[in-house]
Design an enzyme around this catalytic site. Structure first.
Site, PDB file in Angstrom:
ATOM      1  N   GLN A  55       0.830  -1.202   0.000  1.00  0.00           N
ATOM      2  CA  GLN A  55       0.000   0.000   0.000  1.00  0.00           C
ATOM      3  C   GLN A  55       0.865   1.253   0.000  1.00  0.00           C
ATOM      4  OE1 GLN A  55      -2.627  -2.140   3.336  1.00  0.00           O
ATOM      5  NE2 GLN A  55      -3.276  -0.024   3.064  1.00  0.00           N
ATOM      6  N   PHE A  69      -5.809  -4.095   3.399  1.00  0.00           N
ATOM      7  CA  PHE A  69      -6.555  -3.880   4.644  1.00  0.00           C
ATOM      8  C   PHE A  69      -5.712  -3.264   5.748  1.00  0.00           C
ATOM      9  CE2 PHE A  69      -8.494  -7.651   2.527  1.00  0.00           C
ATOM     10  CZ  PHE A  69      -9.648  -7.028   2.101  1.00  0.00           C
ATOM     11  N   GLU A 114       0.475  -1.743   4.744  1.00  0.00           N
ATOM     12  CA  GLU A 114       0.789  -0.316   4.843  1.00  0.00           C
ATOM     13  C   GLU A 114       2.255  -0.135   5.239  1.00  0.00           C
ATOM     14  OE1 GLU A 114      -1.979   2.179   6.991  1.00  0.00           O
ATOM     15  OE2 GLU A 114      -0.523   3.790   7.198  1.00  0.00           O
ATOM     16  N   ARG A 147      -5.317   7.497  17.003  1.00  0.00           N
ATOM     17  CA  ARG A 147      -6.644   7.444  16.382  1.00  0.00           C
ATOM     18  C   ARG A 147      -7.657   6.802  17.327  1.00  0.00           C
ATOM     19  NH1 ARG A 147      -9.357   8.200  11.494  1.00  0.00           N
ATOM     20  NH2 ARG A 147      -7.544   8.966  10.377  1.00  0.00           N
ATOM     21  N   ARG A 157      -7.772  -1.777   8.865  1.00  0.00           N
ATOM     22  CA  ARG A 157      -9.020  -1.044   8.586  1.00  0.00           C
ATOM     23  C   ARG A 157      -9.636  -0.396   9.842  1.00  0.00           C
ATOM     24  NH1 ARG A 157     -12.773  -3.936   4.086  1.00  0.00           N
ATOM     25  NH2 ARG A 157     -13.389  -2.061   2.974  1.00  0.00           N
ATOM     26  N   PHE A 192      -7.823   1.533  11.869  1.00  0.00           N
ATOM     27  CA  PHE A 192      -6.567   2.082  12.384  1.00  0.00           C
ATOM     28  C   PHE A 192      -6.716   2.632  13.809  1.00  0.00           C
ATOM     29  CE2 PHE A 192      -2.861   5.020  12.144  1.00  0.00           C
ATOM     30  CZ  PHE A 192      -1.939   4.217  11.500  1.00  0.00           C
ATOM     31  N   ALA A 198      -5.936   5.339   5.474  1.00  0.00           N
ATOM     32  CA  ALA A 198      -6.777   6.342   6.120  1.00  0.00           C
ATOM     33  C   ALA A 198      -8.018   6.665   5.279  1.00  0.00           C
ATOM     34  CB  ALA A 198      -5.972   7.614   6.421  1.00  0.00           C
ATOM     35  N   GLU A 254     -12.762   2.631   5.206  1.00  0.00           N
ATOM     36  CA  GLU A 254     -12.745   2.074   6.555  1.00  0.00           C
ATOM     37  C   GLU A 254     -14.033   2.243   7.362  1.00  0.00           C
ATOM     38  OE1 GLU A 254      -9.192   4.544   7.152  1.00  0.00           O
ATOM     39  OE2 GLU A 254      -8.413   2.877   8.319  1.00  0.00           O
TER      40      GLU A 254
HETATM   41  N1  MTE Z   1     -11.103  -2.852  -0.030  1.00  0.00           N
HETATM   42  C1  MTE Z   1     -10.551  -3.944  -0.594  1.00  0.00           C
HETATM   43  N2  MTE Z   1     -11.260  -4.620  -1.524  1.00  0.00           N
HETATM   44  N3  MTE Z   1      -9.311  -4.391  -0.222  1.00  0.00           N
HETATM   45  C2  MTE Z   1      -8.573  -3.741   0.740  1.00  0.00           C
HETATM   46  O1  MTE Z   1      -7.445  -4.143   1.056  1.00  0.00           O
HETATM   47  N4  MTE Z   1      -8.488  -1.865   2.340  1.00  0.00           N
HETATM   48  C3  MTE Z   1      -9.265  -0.936   3.163  1.00  0.00           C
HETATM   49  C4  MTE Z   1     -10.259  -0.161   2.299  1.00  0.00           C
HETATM   50  N5  MTE Z   1     -10.995  -1.048   1.435  1.00  0.00           N
HETATM   51  C5  MTE Z   1      -9.141  -2.578   1.364  1.00  0.00           C
HETATM   52  C6  MTE Z   1     -10.420  -2.154   0.918  1.00  0.00           C
HETATM   53  C7  MTE Z   1      -8.452   0.030   3.905  1.00  0.00           C
HETATM   54  S1  MTE Z   1      -7.738  -0.448   5.364  1.00  0.00           S
HETATM   55  C8  MTE Z   1      -8.295   1.322   3.486  1.00  0.00           C
HETATM   56  S2  MTE Z   1      -7.454   2.456   4.415  1.00  0.00           S
HETATM   57  C9  MTE Z   1      -8.860   1.796   2.209  1.00  0.00           C
HETATM   58  O2  MTE Z   1      -9.520   0.764   1.506  1.00  0.00           O
HETATM   59  C10 MTE Z   1      -7.738   2.358   1.348  1.00  0.00           C
HETATM   60  O3  MTE Z   1      -8.163   2.744   0.096  1.00  0.00           O
HETATM   61  P1  MTE Z   1      -8.916   4.138  -0.198  1.00  0.00           P
HETATM   62  O4  MTE Z   1      -8.245   5.188   0.622  1.00  0.00           O
HETATM   63  O5  MTE Z   1      -8.732   4.319  -1.649  1.00  0.00           O
HETATM   64  O6  MTE Z   1     -10.344   3.939   0.212  1.00  0.00           O
HETATM   65  N1  HPA Z   2      -4.484   5.987   9.011  1.00  0.00           N
HETATM   66  C1  HPA Z   2      -3.691   5.130   8.365  1.00  0.00           C
HETATM   67  N2  HPA Z   2      -2.390   5.222   8.376  1.00  0.00           N
HETATM   68  C2  HPA Z   2      -1.826   6.222   9.055  1.00  0.00           C
HETATM   69  C3  HPA Z   2      -2.590   7.139   9.741  1.00  0.00           C
HETATM   70  C4  HPA Z   2      -3.986   7.024   9.719  1.00  0.00           C
HETATM   71  O1  HPA Z   2      -4.725   7.823  10.323  1.00  0.00           O
HETATM   72  N3  HPA Z   2      -1.761   8.008  10.334  1.00  0.00           N
HETATM   73  C5  HPA Z   2      -0.517   7.624  10.018  1.00  0.00           C
HETATM   74  N4  HPA Z   2      -0.541   6.533   9.245  1.00  0.00           N
HETATM   75 MO1  MOS Z   3      -6.130   1.374   6.085  1.00  0.00          MO
HETATM   76  S1  MOS Z   3      -5.880   0.513   7.939  1.00  0.00           S
HETATM   77  O1  MOS Z   3      -5.671   2.955   6.699  1.00  0.00           O
HETATM   78  O2  MOS Z   3      -4.703   0.785   5.334  1.00  0.00           O
END
Ligand code: MTE
Ligand code: HPA
Ligand code: MOS
Length: 777
Positions: free
Chosen positions: A215, A246, A250, A328, A360, A362, A529, A731
């Site tokens: 990620q 997920f 990260e 958080r 997810r 966090f 995030a 999330e």
């Molecule tokens: N959806 C799918 N299909 N697979 C994933 O790994 N990760 C989640 C969410 N949805 C995830 C997911 C998490 S932890 C985050 S922070 C966000 O997607 C990140 O992507 P975005 O910021 O584009 O929503």
């Molecule tokens: N979410 C996910 N990753 C991060 C954050 C957060 O709020 N802050 C620092 N790393």
């Molecule tokens: Mo999502 S836990 O911020 O990768």
């Protein structure tokens, strides 16, 4: 859609380009996913000379390594390279924020499953076979395995955090009621379908290409460079897609990529490392389990006047991301409720278990578990319902709109969403029906609960809220889009492509999204995030608008009209009585020697946060949602089912409603897994015994609520000028699953009463339900 847009988009005669923002179109790789032609790292063809890596893990939780004899490993068939901590060319450090977080253990191991040595061989089977020949002897050291043990020993990975607002002690002296309570929730394995994987390909001199399931390509780049002692410019990291992240990819993808890179450097050959499910579950971090303790002061109505809260999370052996995760959690212990006088002490406990990481939400989910336990305790104490206690505690009204960290809640959609769910899910009538059912059903009991969600959007470290994009328009009118965000299944590539299609007013089929690469867009943040489309969508829009302005100038000259009379609409550019196709105009620009390439950049405005004092405005905006869940338990076996879930989620003006609904469904089921069935279990020596699907149960299609109703809040554009007034989605809906837990607690309460039902711990497995019912010890 479109009325509240930050930029104007255009349509001519009502015609709009296909696949612009707000349209429900399928994931850009949907066909490839289904047909099996989407290429993940391990699907890349094996090039000539490719080596396969394996990892030797510790089998002690905390011990001194007295013997590390790898002589048999080195001479095993097919082995090309064996590496220990001493062989790492640069620093043995993969810390994402701080320092001193080793890639390979040296002298001491600090968790069961910690990597000690890595091997590269001609085949994976040879690497695995060689790994089993290592002779390692240990001298055990005392191990702290749990939050409680670490708290008692004052063992922390970072200094304690404190967040205070108001006069807590003074308020306790005034209140009519007091109580003390405690709540716990377990950890969770990410269980992405694609386990951690990376391939490192050495090039000239110190240069290397690293393809990583990550990620956070920029951080992988930085950490690979730290391990190799190379400048950032020498290493390029690339990712086309992940099979899920997920949060698990990260910060910790850098370990796997780092291992492949070190072996590639030492062997001067390309190396692929793909963890097996078992090794992935043993070696890499999970969601932090949490212990919450609280003392509450409240009035007869249940309104909380004073709260003194402790949140302790199990960090594992090193900090990793535990600092921001804990932060958080602190910033979400209010959830949707105003806490006038509050003190929260946060502890990230150092234990001899794997270092836990982003997952997810966090820390948000952990904070909210504590928030809802507080509400439930007050309700039980006063003999009220959760909803009655919530009603007097919600944000809103004179002087009741500021969070404990000092940010005002100005965009509160909660009252509206609550009302819509209460009505559309017929809450009052179903409660009556359930009471009647429970009165006549001796064994199966039903419960029903709502959960209101408020979640802050933005990285809680303000610096991270920046993004970049790179767009090229080619002379045939096709568009190459590169941006800093990564695709893990959430649909980010599609959403950003929709933004670009909307801006240029071309059909989305003309926009090609390319792999995320550190040499195209540098210095990026993790895709995390939930801010991926907020940040990268804006950066891509900036790039597109730059090119569009140049194209507009060319068109204006060509048409002989003023610049502001040029309209981009439905694949064409109009001015006066004339028009050109997008491709024709692109060709004109080239003939006129006008650049058709631009980079875009975005930073979230207005946010600030002081991590020392836990004060500021860390979030650009809040998202809201409500879930009503109905559950049934079998009081003889503890088995349970979620019968129905009704969700309304606020996503602002959705960029893509079907993608957003999919995110809500997936996040909710993942949250349900965390709270109702997924159980990580370590033995007394700190060995994780649940490291495969045979022992670790995640939800399957049959666990989906029998009746599952998901809706987006209608007509609710973001009050802040986000990308086309949308809101983040990734999330927040994870936490809506708290309604399932509370519904199970409600079912338990129908048997043993509300106070005893508070014993229910998450995950609410059949055993946990039987314990809460008092049926087993
Ligand atoms: N959806 C799918 N299909 N697979 C994933 O790994 N990760 C989640 C969410 N949805 C995830 C997911 C998490 S932890 C985050 S922070 C966000 O997607 C990140 O992507 P975005 O910021 O584009 O929503
Ligand atoms: N979410 C996910 N990753 C991060 C954050 C957060 O709020 N802050 C620092 N790393
Ligand atoms: Mo999502 S836990 O911020 O990768």
């Amino acid at each position: 859609m479109g009325a509240m847009n930050v930029i104007s988009t255009s349509s001519k005669d009502g015609l709009r380009a296909k696949g612009g923002v707000g349209q429900s179109i399928a994931h850009e790789s949907a066909n490839r996913h289904v047909r099996g032609s989407a290429i993940y790292v391990d699907d890349m063809p094996e090039t000539e000379g490719l080596l396969h890596a394996w990892v030797i893990l510790s089998d002690r939780a905390h011990a001194k390594i007295t013997t590390l004899d790898l002589s048999a490993v080195k001479v095993a068939p097919g082995v090309v390279c064996v590496c220990t901590a001493d062989d790492i060319p640069g620093a043995n450090d993969v810390a994402p924020i701080l320092s001193n977080e080793p890639l390979l253990a040296k002298n001491v191991v600090e968790y069961w499953g910690q990597a000690i040595s890595i091997i590269a061989a001609e085949t994976e089977a040879q690497a695995r076979a060689a790994a089993s020949l290592a002779v390692i002897e240990y001298e055990n050291l005392p191990a702290l395995l749990t939050i409680d043990a670490a708290l008692e020993a004052k063992s922390l990975v970072i200094k304690p955090m404190v967040m205070v607002r108001g006069d807590v002690d003074g308020a306790f002296a005034r209140v009519g009621h007091m109580l003390e309570g405690e709540v716990r929730a377990g950890g969770q394995d990410h269980f992405y379908l694609e386990t951690h994987v990376a391939q490192a390909e050495p090039a000239e001199e110190d240069e290397m290409r690293v393809i990583s399931s990550t990620q956070h390509p920029s951080e992988v780049q930085h950490i690979v460079c730290r391990l190799l002692g190379a400048p950032y410019a020498a290493i390029t990291v690339e990712v086309r897609r992940m099979g899920g992240g997920f949060g698990g990819k990260e910060s910790q993808a850098s370990q796997i990529a780092g291992m492949a890179a070190v072996l590639a450097r030492l062997s001067r050959r390309p190396v692929r490392l793909r963890l097996s499910r078992d090794v992935d579950m043993m070696m890499t971090g999970k969601r932090h389990d949490v212990l919450g303790r609280f003392k509450l002061g409240f009035d007869d109505t249940g309104r909380i006047e004073a709260a003194d809260i402790v949140i302790a999370i199990r960090a594992g052996n090193v900090p990793d991301l535990s600092g921001p995760v804990l932060q958080r959690a602190l910033c979400h212990v209010d959830n949707a409720y105003y806490l006038p006088n509050v003190r929260v002490n946060g502890y990230a406990c150092k234990t001899h278990t794997v270092s836990n990481t982003a997952f997810r939400g966090f820390g948000g989910p952990q904070g909210m578990v504590v928030a809802e336990a507080m509400i439930a305790h007050v309700a039980a104490k006063l003999g009220k319902t959760l909803d009655e206690v919530r009603a007097v505690n919600y944000y809103g009204g004179e002087g009741r709109d500021t969070t404990p960290y000092g940010q005002r809640v100005t965009d509160n959609n909660m009252p509206r969403i609550l009302k819509e769910v209460e009505e559309s899910a017929s809450i009052a009538a179903r409660r009556e029906a359930n009471a009647a059912f429970n009165a006549s059903s001796p064994i199966v009991k039903k419960g029903l609960a709502l959960f209101p969600l408020k979640f802050g959007i933005s990285f809680n470290m303000p610096t991270l809220n920046q993004a970049g994009a790179l767009i090229h328009v080619y002379t045939d009118g096709s568009v190459h889009l590169n941006q800093g965000g990564t695709e893990m299944g959430q649909g980010l590539y599609l959403k950003v492509a929709q933004v670009v299609a909307e801006s240029f007013q071309i059909d989305i089929e003309h926009v090609r999204v390319s792999s995320t690469r550190t040499d195209k867009v540098p210095n990026t943040s993790a895709t995390a995030a939930s801010a991926g489309s907020d940040l990268n969508g804006m950066a891509a829009l900036a790039a597109a608008e730059t090119i569009k302005a140049r194209m507009r100038d060319v068109a204006a000259a060509k048409f002989g009209v003023a610049v502001d009379e040029v309209i981009f609409a439905n694949g064409r550019i109009y001015g006066g009585q004339k028009s050109l196709s997008f491709a024709e105009l692109a060709k004109c620009c080239w003939l006129e020697r006008v650049s058709l390439s631009a980079a875009g950049f975005y930073k979230t405005p207005d946010i600030h946060f002081d991590a020392e004092t836990c004060t500021g405005e860390p979030f650009y905006y809040f998202t809201y949602g409500v879930c009503a869940a109905e559950a049934a338990i079998d009081t003889l076996t503890g088995e349970n089912r979620i019968l129905r879930a009704d969700i309304i989620e606020d996503v602002g003006a959705s960029l893509n409603p079907v993608i957003d609904i999919g995110q809500i469904e997936g996040a909710f089921i993942q949250g349900m897994g965390w709270l109702t069935m997924e159980e990580l279990w370590w033995d007394k020596d700190g060995r994780l015994k649940t490291h495969a699907p045979s022992t670790y149960k995640i939800p399957t299609s049959r666990d989906i609520p029998v009746d599952f109703r998901v809706k987006l809040l209608g007509d609710a554009p973001n009050a802040k000028p986000t990308i086309f007034r949308s809101k983040a989605i990734g999330e927040p809906p994870f936490m809506l699953a708290l309604a399932c837990f509370l519904a199970l607690q409600d079912a338990v309460a129908s048997v043993v009463g509300a106070e005893k039902a508070l014993r229910l711990e998450a995950p609410a497995t059949p055993e946990a339900i039987l314990r809460a019912l008092g049926r087993v010890e």
